[in-house]
Design an enzyme around this catalytic site. Structure first.
Site, PDB file in Angstrom:
ATOM      1  N   GLU A   1      -8.475  -8.493  -2.630  1.00 16.01           N
ATOM      2  CA  GLU A   1      -7.458  -7.430  -2.663  1.00 16.01           C
ATOM      3  C   GLU A   1      -7.872  -6.219  -1.821  1.00 16.01           C
ATOM      4  O   GLU A   1      -7.041  -5.586  -1.166  1.00 16.01           O
ATOM      5  CB  GLU A   1      -7.218  -6.998  -4.117  1.00 16.01           C
ATOM      6  CG  GLU A   1      -6.125  -5.972  -4.302  1.00 16.01           C
ATOM      7  CD  GLU A   1      -4.759  -6.495  -3.879  1.00 16.01           C
ATOM      8  OE1 GLU A   1      -4.266  -7.441  -4.504  1.00 16.01           O
ATOM      9  OE2 GLU A   1      -4.184  -5.956  -2.907  1.00 16.01           O
TER      10      GLU A   1
ATOM     11  N   LYS B   1      -6.440  -7.149   9.321  1.00 10.76           N
ATOM     12  CA  LYS B   1      -5.635  -7.057   8.096  1.00 10.76           C
ATOM     13  C   LYS B   1      -4.334  -7.845   8.254  1.00 10.76           C
ATOM     14  O   LYS B   1      -3.883  -8.522   7.327  1.00 10.76           O
ATOM     15  CB  LYS B   1      -5.362  -5.586   7.775  1.00 10.76           C
ATOM     16  CG  LYS B   1      -6.640  -4.849   7.368  1.00 10.76           C
ATOM     17  CD  LYS B   1      -6.468  -3.344   7.359  1.00 10.76           C
ATOM     18  CE  LYS B   1      -7.760  -2.651   6.959  1.00 10.76           C
ATOM     19  NZ  LYS B   1      -7.753  -1.203   7.220  1.00 10.76           N
TER      20      LYS B   1
ATOM     21  N   VAL C   1     -18.093   1.621  -0.982  1.00  5.54           N
ATOM     22  CA  VAL C   1     -17.218   0.826  -1.860  1.00  5.54           C
ATOM     23  C   VAL C   1     -18.019   0.244  -3.032  1.00  5.54           C
ATOM     24  O   VAL C   1     -17.532   0.196  -4.166  1.00  5.54           O
ATOM     25  CB  VAL C   1     -16.490  -0.283  -1.055  1.00  5.54           C
ATOM     26  CG1 VAL C   1     -15.580  -1.090  -1.967  1.00  5.54           C
ATOM     27  CG2 VAL C   1     -15.699   0.327   0.095  1.00  5.54           C
TER      28      VAL C   1
HETATM   29  N1  HSE Z   1     -11.466   1.678   8.565  1.00  6.67           N
HETATM   30  C1  HSE Z   1     -10.278   1.385   7.810  1.00  6.67           C
HETATM   31  C2  HSE Z   1      -9.207   2.416   8.082  1.00  6.67           C
HETATM   32  C3  HSE Z   1     -10.508   1.377   6.331  1.00  6.67           C
HETATM   33  O1  HSE Z   1      -9.446   3.393   8.786  1.00  6.67           O
HETATM   34  O2  HSE Z   1      -8.112   2.219   7.606  1.00  6.67           O
HETATM   35  C4  HSE Z   1     -11.154   0.146   5.827  1.00  6.67           C
HETATM   36  O3  HSE Z   1     -10.318  -0.953   6.002  1.00  6.67           O
END
Ligand code: HSE
Length: 433
Positions: free
Chosen positions: A129, A205, A14
Site C-alpha cells: 500500500e 507508481k 518510514v
Molecule cells: N519521492 C516521492 C515523492 C515520495 O516526492 O512523491 C515517495 O514515493
C-alpha cells in the site's frame, strides 16, 4: 494464535514512522484486528541516530539475516529501498514462508513479477500500500473497493516533490533551480532529486497501478516518462495567461487491447480538480466502468502518512493470519494473472492538444513559416501569443493547438527547429482538456 510478530528492516524515515504507529497505536490496532501485533525486531546498520522514537530493549539490531530467519517473525517489513539488497531480503523472507510488506515502488515496478511469483508459490502475502501515494489508500481501492469494475482511466499527481516545486514556481514565481533548492531544504527531495524530477518515481507508481488495474506486471520500460526539469518560469506564466496550470501528470487509459501510459508535465485547465492539488500533496482520479469517477487525495510521502499505509498492510495480513485459512491474496488482485499481458500504446499514436513555445527571430514571415509546417502535418492552431521584443530580437511565440497526433507533432517540431529563424529548441507541453 494470540499475537502476530513483525520485523522491520530499515529504520529510516518510514521505518521509524511504522514503528511509532505500531507502538503508540497498539491498543486501537489490537481492537481492530482482534490480536496483538508485536514489533519484535528492527534491523538497521545505523544503531545510533535519534529517530524520535524509543524502541523496547533488544528490538533494534544490525542483524537483518537474523530477522529474516527468525521463526517467530510472521511479517517482514522491507523499508530500505533500492533494488539489489531489498530484492534479496524480500525473496528470502517470502521463501522462508513469511508475509512481506514493502514500500519499494522501484523494486515492484521493475521486478514485481518475480516477487509476486514467489509470494504466490509460497502462499504468503506481498503487500505494498505504501508504494503508491504514501498515506492515500489507493492500492486497496483498486484491488478491492473498485474490484467489480473495468478500470477505464487513472490520472493523477503522484510525485509530491515535483508538485511542491511546481507549486513554488507558480505561486511564488521562483525559477526552477530555486524551487528545487527549497524542496531539498524541506526534506521533500533528495540532493540531487533526479528520480523525482525526471518522472521515474511517478512512472514506477503508475506501473504498479496499471498492474493492479489490468492484472499483469506492466512493462515499466514501455511507460513514457518526461520530467519537469526543462520547465521555465516563462512557461508557467504563459500557461497561466491561457488559463492553465502545469502539473507532472500520470495518465493511464484502457484503449481496448492497449493501455495508454505516460508521465509528463501537462497543462490542466485551472478549474480541473487536479489543478487544485498543490504543495507536496498527491491525488489520483480513478474511473471504473460502473463506479464512474472516484478521487483520492492525501500526503504522498513522509514518516507518518507512509507509516500509516505500511501498518494498514500489516493489519490486513494479521487479519488473514487470524482467520487461518486461504490466507493468500494474489498480489495483483487477480486469481490467475499468469495468462494476462499488458501492451502499452506507442506515444507516437497519442492524440492530445499541445502548447508550443518557439524562440524565434522577430522578423516578417517567421510566423507563417512555422504555421506552414504545422499545417502540412495537419496540426491546427487554436491560439497564439507573441510577446514584445526581448533579447536581441528573439521573442517567444506561444501557441496552443487543437488535438493532434504526437508523431505529426514530433516531425513538425523537428522541421521547425531546423529553420534558421529559430534560435532555440521549441518547448512542447501536452495540454489536457
Ligand atoms: N519521492 C516521492 C515523492 C515520495 O516526492 O512523491 C515517495 O514515493
Amino acid at each position: 494464535m494470540k499475537q502476530v510478530n513483525v520485523g522491520i528492516i530499515g529504520f529510516g524515515t518510514v521505518g521509524a514512522g511504522t514503528a511509532e504507529i505500531l507502538l503508540k497505536n497498539r491498543e486501537i490496532i489490537k481492537k481492530r484486528v482482534g490480536l496483538d501485533i508485536i514489533l519484535k525486531r528492527v534491523a538497521d546498520l545505523d544503531l545510533d541516530s535519534d529517530r524520535g522514537i524509543t524502541l523496547p530493549q533488544g528490538v533494534l539490531s544490525n542483524d537483518a539475516a537474523g530477522l529474516l530467519n527468525d521463526p517467530e517473525i510472521d511479517i517482514v517489513v522491507e523499508l530500505i529501498g533500492g533494488l539489489t539488497t531489498a530484492k534479496q531480503f524480500i525473496s528470502t523472507a517470502l521463501k522462508n514462508g513469511k508475509h512481506v510488506v514493502t514500500a519499494n515502488k522501484a523494486l515492484l515496478a521493475e521486478f514485481g513479477s518475480e516477487l509476486y511469483g514467489i509470494a504466490s508459490q509460497k502462499g504468503v502475502n506481498l503487500a505494498y500500500e505504501a508504494a503508491v501515494g504514501g498515506g492515500m489508500p489507493v492500492i486497496v481501492a483498486l484491488r478491492e473497493g473498485l474490484a467489480a469494475n473495468n478500470t477505464t482511466t487513472i490520472m493523477g499527481i503522484l510525485n509530491g516533490t515535483s508538485n511542491y516545486i511546481l507549486t513554488r514556481m507558480s505561486k511564488d514565481g521562483l525559477p526552477y533551480e530555486e524551487a528545487v533548492e527549497g524542496a531539498i531544504k524541506l526534506g521533500y527531495a533528495e540532493d540531487p532529486p533526479t528520480l523525482d524530477v525526471d518522472g521515474t518515481d511517478a512512472a514506477h507508481k503508475l506501473a504498479i497501478l496499471i498492474s493492479l488495474a489490468y492484472g499483469a506486471p506492466a512493462p515499466f520500460e514501455s511507460i513514457y516518462k518526461e520530467g519537469i526539469d526543462k520547465l521555465t518560469q516563462e512557461d508557467i506564466q504563459f500557461a497561466d495567461e491561457f488559463g492553465y496550470c502545469i502539473k507532472l501528470l500520470t495518465v493511464a487509459r484502457d484503449l481496448g487491447g492497449e493501455v495508454e501510459a505516460r508521465v509528463h508535465p501537462a497543462m490542466l485547465p485551472k478549474g480541473h480538480i487536479l489543478s487544485n492539488v498543490n504543495e507536496a500533496f498527491n491525488a489520483v482520479f480513478i474511473e471504473g466502468d460502473y463506479v464512474g469517477p472516484t478521487l483520492y487525495y492525501g500526503q504522498g510521502a513522509g514518516r507518518r502518512p507512509t507509516g500509516s499505509a505500511v501498518v494498514s498492510d500489516i493489519m490486513s495480513i494479521a487479519r488473514k493470519i487470524k482467520a487461518g485459512s486461504d490466507m493468500q491474496v494474489c498480489p495483483l488482485g487477480f486469481a490467475d494473472p499468469s495468462g494476462q499481458k499488458i501492451t502499452i500504446q506507442s506515444m507516437k499514436n497519442l492524440k492530445t492538444a499541445y502548447y508550443f513555445r518557439f524562440s524565434a527571430l522577430d522578423k516578417p514571415g517567421v510566423l507563417s513559416k512555422i504555421a506552414g509546417i504545422l499545417g502540412e502535418k495537419n496540426i491546427s492552431i487554436s491560439s497564439v501569443i507573441q510577446k514584445g521584443r526581448e533579447i536581441e530580437g528573439v521573442v517567444p511565440i506561444v501557441m496552443l493547438t487543437h488535438e493532434a497526433i504526437e508523431k505529426d507533432v514530433t516531425e513538425a517540431l523537428e522541421k521547425i527547429d531546423r529553420l534558421d529563424v529559430l534560435q532555440d529548441k521549441t518547448m512542447m507541453i501536452r495540454v489536457m482538456g
